[in-house]
Motif scaffolding. Structure first.
Motif, PDB file in Angstrom:
ATOM      1  N   ILE A  98      55.727  20.142  90.319  1.00 10.52           N
ATOM      2  CA  ILE A  98      55.410  20.680  89.005  1.00 10.52           C
ATOM      3  C   ILE A  98      55.299  19.259  87.906  1.00 10.52           C
ATOM      4  N   ILE A  99      56.113  18.306  88.334  1.00 13.19           N
ATOM      5  CA  ILE A  99      56.195  17.269  87.730  1.00 13.19           C
ATOM      6  C   ILE A  99      54.989  16.614  87.697  1.00 13.19           C
ATOM      7  N   GLY A 100      54.380  16.357  89.153  1.00 13.09           N
ATOM      8  CA  GLY A 100      53.050  15.881  89.441  1.00 13.09           C
ATOM      9  C   GLY A 100      52.088  16.680  88.780  1.00 13.09           C
ATOM     10  N   GLU A 101      51.932  17.872  88.875  1.00  9.15           N
ATOM     11  CA  GLU A 101      50.907  18.579  87.968  1.00  9.15           C
ATOM     12  C   GLU A 101      50.721  18.204  86.575  1.00  9.15           C
ATOM     13  N   LEU A 102      51.849  18.299  85.863  1.00  7.97           N
ATOM     14  CA  LEU A 102      52.035  18.052  84.486  1.00  7.97           C
ATOM     15  C   LEU A 102      51.417  16.657  84.246  1.00  7.97           C
ATOM     16  N   LEU A 103      51.861  15.562  84.981  1.00  9.63           N
ATOM     17  CA  LEU A 103      51.571  14.357  84.754  1.00  9.63           C
ATOM     18  C   LEU A 103      50.261  13.774  85.322  1.00  9.63           C
ATOM     19  N   GLY A 141      65.727  25.209  80.978  1.00  8.96           N
ATOM     20  CA  GLY A 141      65.777  26.682  81.246  1.00  8.96           C
ATOM     21  C   GLY A 141      64.470  27.526  80.588  1.00  8.96           C
ATOM     22  N   SER A 142      63.738  26.471  80.367  1.00  9.51           N
ATOM     23  CA  SER A 142      62.093  27.233  80.041  1.00  9.51           C
ATOM     24  C   SER A 142      61.252  27.098  80.991  1.00  9.51           C
ATOM     25  N   GLN A 143      60.466  28.155  81.053  1.00 10.87           N
ATOM     26  CA  GLN A 143      59.294  28.022  82.177  1.00 10.87           C
ATOM     27  C   GLN A 143      58.030  27.885  81.365  1.00 10.87           C
ATOM     28  N   ASP A 194      56.326  27.344  87.098  1.00 12.50           N
ATOM     29  CA  ASP A 194      56.965  28.423  88.188  1.00 12.50           C
ATOM     30  C   ASP A 194      58.515  28.066  88.178  1.00 12.50           C
ATOM     31  N   ALA A 195      58.820  26.933  87.648  1.00 12.19           N
ATOM     32  CA  ALA A 195      60.478  26.786  87.618  1.00 12.19           C
ATOM     33  C   ALA A 195      60.759  25.673  86.510  1.00 12.19           C
ATOM     34  N   ALA A 196      61.782  26.010  85.896  1.00 14.73           N
ATOM     35  CA  ALA A 196      62.397  25.737  84.739  1.00 14.73           C
ATOM     36  C   ALA A 196      63.034  24.243  84.858  1.00 14.73           C
ATOM     37  N   PRO A 197      63.080  23.349  84.105  1.00 15.61           N
ATOM     38  CA  PRO A 197      64.004  22.097  84.301  1.00 15.61           C
ATOM     39  C   PRO A 197      65.464  22.510  84.157  1.00 15.61           C
ATOM     40  N   VAL A 198      66.232  21.819  84.810  1.00 13.71           N
ATOM     41  CA  VAL A 198      67.544  22.046  84.689  1.00 13.71           C
ATOM     42  C   VAL A 198      68.391  20.998  84.687  1.00 13.71           C
TER      43      VAL A 198
END
Length: 157
Positions: free
Chosen positions: A71-76, A39-41, A53-57
């Motif tokens: 987002i996963i790709g960018e973070l990793l 729920g957190s961005q 730009d989108a929170a984990p759900v």
């Protein structure tokens, strides 16, 4: 994991007028730590906060944690692509290739099939491709920990 960090090029001169150009490559053997909360961005990468730009759900249908694919790709630090014809997400990192298909329970790591316990889907509200977080991160060798009380995911890669 060893990551390449920026190169430095230098020219070395001798006192007799001879010079040599060399490039120094430095390596960083520290793992990257990423922390995200349901729920957190806000994501924390090595302690530094950044907005996503989108929170984990957690999807009610299967009680699994999902994050948008890009987002996963960018973070990793994983290269990611969307194949609209196949309705598939494709990712590559250090020679490992992963492919997941929307609404399909089978994913592929280096062309080998793996059964997922939950399938990727497209979120109608955000129009984002949501994928099972743990499978994707672990496919690239990351360590994933889930803190149920805090609803927080910590990934080291």
């Amino acid at each position: 994991m060893i990551r390449q960090v920026p190169q430095t090029s230098v020219t070395i001169y001798t006192d007799v007028g001879i010079s040599k150009d060399i490039t120094l490559n430095f390596e960083d053997d520290e793992d990257t730590e990423i922390v995200v909360s349901i729920g957190s961005q806000v994501a924390y990468v090595d302690g530094d906060d950044m907005m996503i730009d989108a929170a984990p759900v957690i999807r009610e249908e299967d009680n699994r944690t999902y994050l948008p694919f890009r987002i996963i790709g960018e973070l990793l630090g994983v290269d990611v692509e969307w194949d609209s014809d196949k309705r598939a997400v494709e990712a590559e990192y250090e020679g490992t290739e992963v492919m997941l298909f929307i609404d399909e329970i089978t994913a592929y790591i280096d062309d080998e099939p793996h059964e997922l316990d939950s399938e990727p889907y497209i979120d109608e509200d955000s129009d984002r491709t949501m994928i099972p977080f743990r499978f994707f991160a672990e496919a690239f060798g990351a360590d994933v920990e889930w803190d149920e009380d805090e609803e927080e995911i910590t990934v080291e890669m």
